[in-house]
Design an enzyme around this catalytic site. Structure first.
Site, mmCIF file in Angstrom:
data_model
loop_
_atom_site.group_PDB
_atom_site.id
_atom_site.type_symbol
_atom_site.label_atom_id
_atom_site.label_comp_id
_atom_site.label_asym_id
_atom_site.label_seq_id
_atom_site.Cartn_x
_atom_site.Cartn_y
_atom_site.Cartn_z
ATOM 1 N N LYS A 85 0.840 -1.205 0.000
ATOM 2 C CA LYS A 85 0.000 0.000 0.000
ATOM 3 C C LYS A 85 0.878 1.260 0.000
ATOM 4 C CE LYS A 85 -0.298 0.058 5.055
ATOM 5 N NZ LYS A 85 -1.065 -0.416 6.220
ATOM 6 N N ARG B 285 -10.225 0.877 15.013
ATOM 7 C CA ARG B 285 -10.142 1.572 13.725
ATOM 8 C C ARG B 285 -11.217 0.973 12.840
ATOM 9 N NH1 ARG B 285 -4.356 1.768 10.545
ATOM 10 N NH2 ARG B 285 -4.956 -0.318 9.933
ATOM 11 N N TYR C 36 19.196 30.482 7.947
ATOM 12 C CA TYR C 36 18.159 31.358 8.523
ATOM 13 C C TYR C 36 18.206 31.366 10.051
ATOM 14 C CZ TYR C 36 15.796 31.366 3.981
ATOM 15 O OH TYR C 36 15.487 31.520 2.658
ATOM 16 N N MET D 116 14.378 25.100 2.382
ATOM 17 C CA MET D 116 13.454 24.386 1.488
ATOM 18 C C MET D 116 14.210 23.416 0.566
ATOM 19 S SD MET D 116 10.505 26.037 -0.925
ATOM 20 C CE MET D 116 9.799 27.021 0.394
HETATM 21 C C1 LIG Z 1 -0.361 -1.442 6.974
HETATM 22 C C2 LIG Z 1 -0.989 -2.694 7.418
HETATM 23 C C3 LIG Z 1 -0.233 -3.873 7.566
HETATM 24 C C4 LIG Z 1 1.286 -3.890 7.482
HETATM 25 O O1 LIG Z 1 1.822 -3.367 8.683
HETATM 26 P P1 LIG Z 1 3.405 -3.352 8.984
HETATM 27 O O2 LIG Z 1 3.509 -2.870 10.366
HETATM 28 O O3 LIG Z 1 4.000 -2.421 7.990
HETATM 29 O O4 LIG Z 1 3.898 -4.751 8.790
HETATM 30 C C5 LIG Z 1 -0.907 -5.053 7.840
HETATM 31 N N1 LIG Z 1 -2.259 -5.054 7.978
HETATM 32 C C6 LIG Z 1 -3.003 -3.951 7.867
HETATM 33 C C7 LIG Z 1 -4.474 -4.037 8.044
HETATM 34 C C8 LIG Z 1 -2.403 -2.726 7.611
HETATM 35 O O5 LIG Z 1 -3.142 -1.615 7.521
#
Ligand SMILES: *Cc1c(COP(=O)(O)O)cnc(C)c1O
Length: 381
Positions: free
Chosen positions: A37, A135, A265, A313
């Site tokens: 993802k 969640r 800066y 930046m």
């Molecule tokens: C992102 C995610 C993972 C992977 O988690 P890691 O800590 O990166 O291994 C697994 N399951 C769900 C539902 C996630 O959202």
């Protein structure tokens, strides 16, 4: 093509070794679903998925339907789970590209069913249960009703039943153990009267590395694939993981300046003695955040040197007074390894006040990527 002033290197040989190392933690028959993802945590979803597929990975997870479609268009076969499920406008793509959305609400079922029936196809779904993450997911007392609805829904069937651990990186394992018990309790009504097998899956990277009795039928590592350890993992299995991403630049200018000179800066750094400063063409626009000002170190010629003054930046200064041999054009490692020295994503995250996950997404998402394949030595941009 001209060389970028700053870039991330993605070491596909490290990715391959990591997936092999993680597989060795799994009993035979336990599948690995690679979480790609968010553009594979900034590593580039398609090249990462292609590399993993070439090394035998047959299940992937993405955040949304758009990412799933992109994987199929890149000819990635196998299972593709969509963590955020499918919106009403996305169900036709789910059917067309054979994606497996996560479902967490009874009202999603008729929408998926209609799309599947229209196309004369089946949709496999992963039923998400909230066992304590707080969640996404069905609460335990919603499951019985959901199970009845699902059993009555034409052309939609559960390929997976899943939950997600909230505190697997906490020294105290108690809450994870409670989540495991709730998970086992919750799957019962979903399994009653079904012939087809649903895969049970609970563990992300931390769960996989810590709890051998939470592997079930499949595990979903993300971070560990990319070579980072989830939290400071004194409790986790000793698995050799190699960071996949490095962040590099080249020196733009070397400046010899006197004592008592304010740098960048706000003059938050004033040279205590005559100094040599190297100017780097990297700044907060590239994910090298201003929070690093006067805190970070970088690697030059295999040595650690200090960052000085505010990060701008597009520009950052580092102190190379101790390294008389450096010149403009020399490579600088902002994250990664040079010789025996290493700046890990965790180290950078510590300076920025965040976690490695955020560093990978940020830096990987904002810079051009160079892929190192390792074996052939050939690079592609
Ligand atoms: C992102 C995610 C993972 C992977 O988690 P890691 O800590 O990166 O291994 C697994 N399951 C769900 C539902 C996630 O959202």
């Amino acid at each position: 093509m001209s060389r970028p002033a700053r870039w991330v290197e993605i070491d596909l040989a490290a990715l391959r070794d990591n997936v092999r190392a993680l597989r060795r933690c799994l009993p035979p028959g336990t599948e690995l679903m690679a979480v790609v993802k968010s553009d594979a945590y900034g590593h580039g979803m398609v090249p990462v998925a292609r590399c993993l597929a070439a090394h035998g990975v047959t299940a992937f997870a993405v955040a949304d339907v758009g990412e799933g479609v992109a994987l199929r268009q890149a000819e990635i076969a196998g299972r593709i789970a969509v963590f955020l499920g499918a919106g009403n406008e996305e169900v036709d793509d789910v059917v067309r590209f054979d994606l497996e959305p996560v479902v967490f609400d009874r009202r999603q079922l008729p929408i998926l069913s209609r799309a599947a029936c229209r196309a004369g196809k089946q949709i496999g779904v992963h039923v998400k249960i909230d066992t304590g993450m707080g969640r996404i997911g069905l609460l335990p007392d919603e499951i019985a009703e959901f199970a009845v609805s699902l059993a009555r829904t034409a052309n939609v069937y559960p390929v997976g039943i899943m939950s997600h651990l909230a505190t697997a990186d906490d020294p105290d394992p108690e809450f994870s153990l409670l989540q495991r018990r709730r998970f086992i309790e919750a799957i019962r009504p979903l399994l009653v009267g079904r012939n087809e097998k649903s895969m049970l899956h609970l563990s992300h990277s931390a769960g996989l590395l810590r709890f051998p009795d939470m592997l079930f039928d499949m595990v979903r590592p993300g971070l560990a694939l990319y070579g980072c350890r989830p939290a400071d993992a004194t409790w986790a299995r000793a698995v050799a993981l190699r960071p996949v991403m490095s962040f590099k630049t080249r020196i733009l200018q070397i400046r010899e300046i006197g004592a008592g000179v304010g740098v960048s800066y706000g003059h938050t750094y004033v040279t205590p003695a005559p100094s040599r400063l190297a100017v780097l063409p990297v700044g907060y626009n590239d994910g090298y955040l201003r929070a690093l000002s006067n805190r970070a170190e970088v690697l030059v010629q295999g040595r650690r040197v200090r960052q000085r003054g505010r990060v701008c930046m597009n520009v950052t200064m580092v102190d190379v007074t101790a390294l008389p041999g450096v010149s403009p054009g020399d490579e600088v490692t902002l994250m990664g390894r040079q010789g025996d020295e290493e700046i890990s994503a965790d180290t950078l995250a510590g300076w920025m006040g965040t976690i490695s996950y955020e560093i990978l997404c940020l830096v990987g998402g904002r810079n051009s990527r160079v892929y190192l394949s390792g074996s052939s030595g050939e690079n592609e941009v």
